[in-house]
Design a protein around this motif. Structure first.
Motif, mmCIF file in Angstrom:
data_model
loop_
_atom_site.group_PDB
_atom_site.id
_atom_site.type_symbol
_atom_site.label_atom_id
_atom_site.label_comp_id
_atom_site.label_asym_id
_atom_site.label_seq_id
_atom_site.Cartn_x
_atom_site.Cartn_y
_atom_site.Cartn_z
ATOM 1 N N ILE A 116 0.866 -1.176 0.000
ATOM 2 C CA ILE A 116 0.000 0.000 0.000
ATOM 3 C C ILE A 116 0.900 1.222 0.000
ATOM 4 C CG2 ILE A 116 -1.722 1.344 1.253
ATOM 5 C CD1 ILE A 116 -2.841 -1.268 2.359
ATOM 6 N N ASN A 117 0.717 2.075 -0.998
ATOM 7 C CA ASN A 117 1.478 3.319 -1.110
ATOM 8 C C ASN A 117 0.597 4.504 -0.755
ATOM 9 O OD1 ASN A 117 3.809 2.026 -2.050
ATOM 10 N ND2 ASN A 117 3.189 2.212 -4.183
ATOM 11 N N PHE A 118 1.082 5.378 0.106
ATOM 12 C CA PHE A 118 0.401 6.640 0.361
ATOM 13 C C PHE A 118 0.858 7.652 -0.684
ATOM 14 C CE2 PHE A 118 -1.765 6.977 4.627
ATOM 15 C CZ PHE A 118 -1.994 5.621 4.724
ATOM 16 N N ILE A 119 -0.073 8.447 -1.196
ATOM 17 C CA ILE A 119 0.203 9.378 -2.280
ATOM 18 C C ILE A 119 0.138 10.813 -1.775
ATOM 19 C CG2 ILE A 119 -0.609 10.217 -4.516
ATOM 20 C CD1 ILE A 119 -1.735 7.409 -5.029
ATOM 21 N N ASN A 124 4.521 15.493 -4.833
ATOM 22 C CA ASN A 124 4.813 14.613 -5.973
ATOM 23 C C ASN A 124 5.654 13.406 -5.553
ATOM 24 O OD1 ASN A 124 4.316 14.048 -8.700
ATOM 25 N ND2 ASN A 124 6.328 14.824 -9.309
ATOM 26 N N VAL A 125 5.297 12.821 -4.403
ATOM 27 C CA VAL A 125 5.990 11.638 -3.905
ATOM 28 C C VAL A 125 4.970 10.618 -3.433
ATOM 29 C CG1 VAL A 125 8.051 12.919 -3.189
ATOM 30 C CG2 VAL A 125 6.201 12.549 -1.545
ATOM 31 N N LEU A 126 5.423 9.391 -3.291
ATOM 32 C CA LEU A 126 4.625 8.348 -2.649
ATOM 33 C C LEU A 126 5.460 7.731 -1.538
ATOM 34 C CD1 LEU A 126 5.683 5.276 -3.624
ATOM 35 C CD2 LEU A 126 4.630 6.015 -5.747
ATOM 36 N N THR A 127 4.771 7.225 -0.526
ATOM 37 C CA THR A 127 5.450 6.599 0.603
ATOM 38 C C THR A 127 4.986 5.155 0.724
ATOM 39 O OG1 THR A 127 5.540 8.703 1.788
ATOM 40 C CG2 THR A 127 5.906 6.718 3.080
ATOM 41 N N LEU A 145 9.412 7.791 -2.483
ATOM 42 C CA LEU A 145 9.832 7.662 -3.877
ATOM 43 C C LEU A 145 9.120 8.692 -4.741
ATOM 44 C CD1 LEU A 145 9.418 3.783 -4.013
ATOM 45 C CD2 LEU A 145 11.564 5.025 -3.691
ATOM 46 N N PRO A 146 9.721 9.058 -5.885
ATOM 47 C CA PRO A 146 9.043 9.985 -6.804
ATOM 48 C C PRO A 146 7.726 9.392 -7.299
ATOM 49 C CG PRO A 146 11.365 9.752 -7.365
ATOM 50 C CD PRO A 146 11.069 8.700 -6.351
ATOM 51 N N LEU A 147 6.701 10.212 -7.327
ATOM 52 C CA LEU A 147 5.388 9.771 -7.797
ATOM 53 C C LEU A 147 5.316 9.733 -9.324
ATOM 54 C CD1 LEU A 147 2.391 9.094 -7.175
ATOM 55 C CD2 LEU A 147 1.959 11.564 -7.108
ATOM 56 N N GLU A 148 6.078 10.591 -9.973
ATOM 57 C CA GLU A 148 5.997 10.773 -11.420
ATOM 58 C C GLU A 148 6.212 9.455 -12.185
ATOM 59 O OE1 GLU A 148 5.122 12.827 -14.754
ATOM 60 O OE2 GLU A 148 5.140 13.652 -12.716
ATOM 61 N N GLY A 149 5.264 9.133 -13.061
ATOM 62 C CA GLY A 149 5.394 7.982 -13.938
ATOM 63 C C GLY A 149 5.078 6.645 -13.311
ATOM 64 N N THR A 150 4.639 6.616 -12.044
ATOM 65 C CA THR A 150 4.386 5.350 -11.358
ATOM 66 C C THR A 150 2.960 4.854 -11.599
ATOM 67 O OG1 THR A 150 3.653 6.453 -9.329
ATOM 68 C CG2 THR A 150 6.014 5.983 -9.550
ATOM 69 N N ARG A 197 -11.114 11.776 -3.141
ATOM 70 C CA ARG A 197 -9.674 11.987 -3.365
ATOM 71 C C ARG A 197 -8.934 10.654 -3.237
ATOM 72 N NH1 ARG A 197 -5.654 13.380 0.369
ATOM 73 N NH2 ARG A 197 -7.272 13.358 1.979
ATOM 74 N N VAL A 198 -8.040 10.389 -4.199
ATOM 75 C CA VAL A 198 -7.213 9.177 -4.129
ATOM 76 C C VAL A 198 -6.085 9.435 -3.133
ATOM 77 C CG1 VAL A 198 -5.726 7.587 -5.385
ATOM 78 C CG2 VAL A 198 -7.750 8.545 -6.508
ATOM 79 N N ILE A 199 -6.098 8.707 -2.018
ATOM 80 C CA ILE A 199 -5.098 8.917 -0.970
ATOM 81 C C ILE A 199 -3.989 7.877 -1.008
ATOM 82 C CG2 ILE A 199 -6.753 10.018 0.566
ATOM 83 C CD1 ILE A 199 -6.725 7.303 2.156
ATOM 84 N N ALA A 200 -4.255 6.745 -1.663
ATOM 85 C CA ALA A 200 -3.277 5.656 -1.651
ATOM 86 C C ALA A 200 -3.604 4.679 -2.769
ATOM 87 C CB ALA A 200 -3.281 4.942 -0.295
ATOM 88 N N SER A 201 -2.723 3.701 -2.943
ATOM 89 C CA SER A 201 -2.966 2.636 -3.915
ATOM 90 C C SER A 201 -2.653 1.296 -3.270
ATOM 91 C CB SER A 201 -2.102 2.826 -5.167
ATOM 92 O OG SER A 201 -0.729 2.753 -4.841
ATOM 93 N N LEU A 202 -3.459 0.303 -3.601
ATOM 94 C CA LEU A 202 -3.248 -1.074 -3.167
ATOM 95 C C LEU A 202 -2.788 -1.868 -4.375
ATOM 96 C CD1 LEU A 202 -3.586 -3.547 -1.241
ATOM 97 C CD2 LEU A 202 -5.987 -3.612 -1.963
ATOM 98 N N ALA A 203 -1.597 -2.472 -4.274
ATOM 99 C CA ALA A 203 -1.021 -3.178 -5.424
ATOM 100 C C ALA A 203 -0.714 -4.624 -5.073
ATOM 101 C CB ALA A 203 0.254 -2.480 -5.882
ATOM 102 N N LEU A 204 -1.085 -5.530 -5.964
ATOM 103 C CA LEU A 204 -0.762 -6.948 -5.839
ATOM 104 C C LEU A 204 0.003 -7.377 -7.085
ATOM 105 C CD1 LEU A 204 -3.139 -6.656 -3.757
ATOM 106 C CD2 LEU A 204 -3.757 -9.003 -4.342
#
Length: 327
Positions: A116-119, A124-127, A145-150, A197-204
């Motif tokens: 799970i990344n916080f945006i 312009n970063v993600l955690t 990490l840089p948010l750009e292009g992710t 508002r998109v606050i985060a992303s869940l990735a599998l």
């Protein structure tokens, strides 16, 4: 419509006439119904009208059955998502339940990596906040990490889930080469939205190609809707706790400095408490004389040694102390 079968397997089995009718719902074909008779020229216009009516009714029946099965499957998927969401929403300290959440999710949606990344779109970063997966990637919880292009930026901008069957065919995102080297082939990223508002992303991610179909997408999107507010609240709670702890240290530093007129007596205690807020190698306090345009270092904590010893009179011009004093 064939009124007399002279050749072929149908004739060998005794069939003389045959009709095939489409089974449809609206204009969408669902199947075909075949009717055969041992009599030649059996299917009259009236018989064809009756069979057509039957085919139309059968189309509605098949469509209702299909919708019922889809509803049952969707209901089951919703129940799975609801049960997993309860794990996250049961506490404000998600760190305590994240492993359990991952274990429950894996029972229904397979993965080899989950995070799970916080945006933070302003910075312009993600955690990277939560992670289950291979540690040798160099990704660690807490990485900024840089948010750009992710992929996180992609779902933030589109507001839609991203499903990729095989990333090795399209290394479009910054993390793709690393993940491909680890054998992670397919992935799905779902936005976590709260208050529009998109606050985060869940990735599998999975080592299997095409691991994520519409079923997994439905489960994860339902899950995301339920856990997004809980994750936001947990982060706000964490920030409040951190702020409260920091204020306690600030108050303690102030107490130490105001407990005596002889600061030399409390320098070490002051430095020890201040390090709880800011990890530093060296700190100093200087007295400024604006009329003489000089400053004098009065107290120094830690090392290495400076070219400006305690008590030295130094010009403000060109010094960082001078720049701060001027503003």
């Amino acid at each position: 419509l064939v009124q007399d079968l002279w050749t072929g397997r149908g004739r060998e089995r005794g069939a003389r006439s045959s009709v095939a009718l489409p089974v449809k719902t609206g204009e969408r074909p669902l199947g075909v119904i075949n009717v055969v008779s041992r009599k030649p020229n059996y299917f009259t216009p009236e018989g064809m009208r009756l069979l057509s009516a039957i085919a139309d009714g059968l189309g509605m029946l098949l469509e209702n059955s299909r919708l019922s099965q889809e509803l049952q499957a969707t209901t089951g998927e919703m129940q799975v998502a609801d049960e997993m969401a309860e794990v996250i929403t049961s506490t404000l300290n998600i760190d305590e339940v994240y492993e359990k959440f991952a274990q429950e999710l894996r029972k229904h949606v397979g993965f080899d990596w989950m995070n799970i990344n916080f945006i933070d779109p302003d910075a312009n970063v993600l955690t990277l906040k939560y992670l289950v997966g291979q540690a040798q990637t160099g990704y660690r919880v807490g990485n900024v990490l840089p948010l750009e292009g992710t992929q996180s930026q992609h779902v933030m901008l589109t507001g839609k889930s991203l499903v990729r069957d095989d990333i090795s065919n399209d290394l479009s995102f910054p993390s793709d080469p690393t993940m491909a080297e680890l054998g992670l082939r397919s992935n799905i990223v779902v936005p976590l939205v709260t208050k529009g508002r998109v606050i985060a992303s869940l990735a599998l991610r999975s080592k299997r190609v095409g691991a994520y179909s519409n079923r997994e997408k439905v489960i994860l999107e339902r899950l995301a809707k339920q856990i997004a507010p809980a994750i936001e609240n947990a982060e706000l709670y964490r920030q409040l706790q951190a702020s409260t702890e920091e204020m306690e240290v600030v108050n303690e530093v102030a107490r130490i400095m105001t407990s005596t007129l002889h600061i030399d007596q409390v320098c070490e205690e002051f430095a020890r408490e201040m390090r709880k807020l800011v990890d530093f190698e060296r700190a100093s306090i200087s007295m400024v004389d604006r009329e003489a345009e000089t400053y004098t270092p009065q107290y120094v904590f830690g090392g290495p040694r400076s070219n400006e010893p305690i008590g030295a009179v130094c010009p403000l011009a060109g010094a960082m102390t001078g720049a701060v004093a001027a503003t």
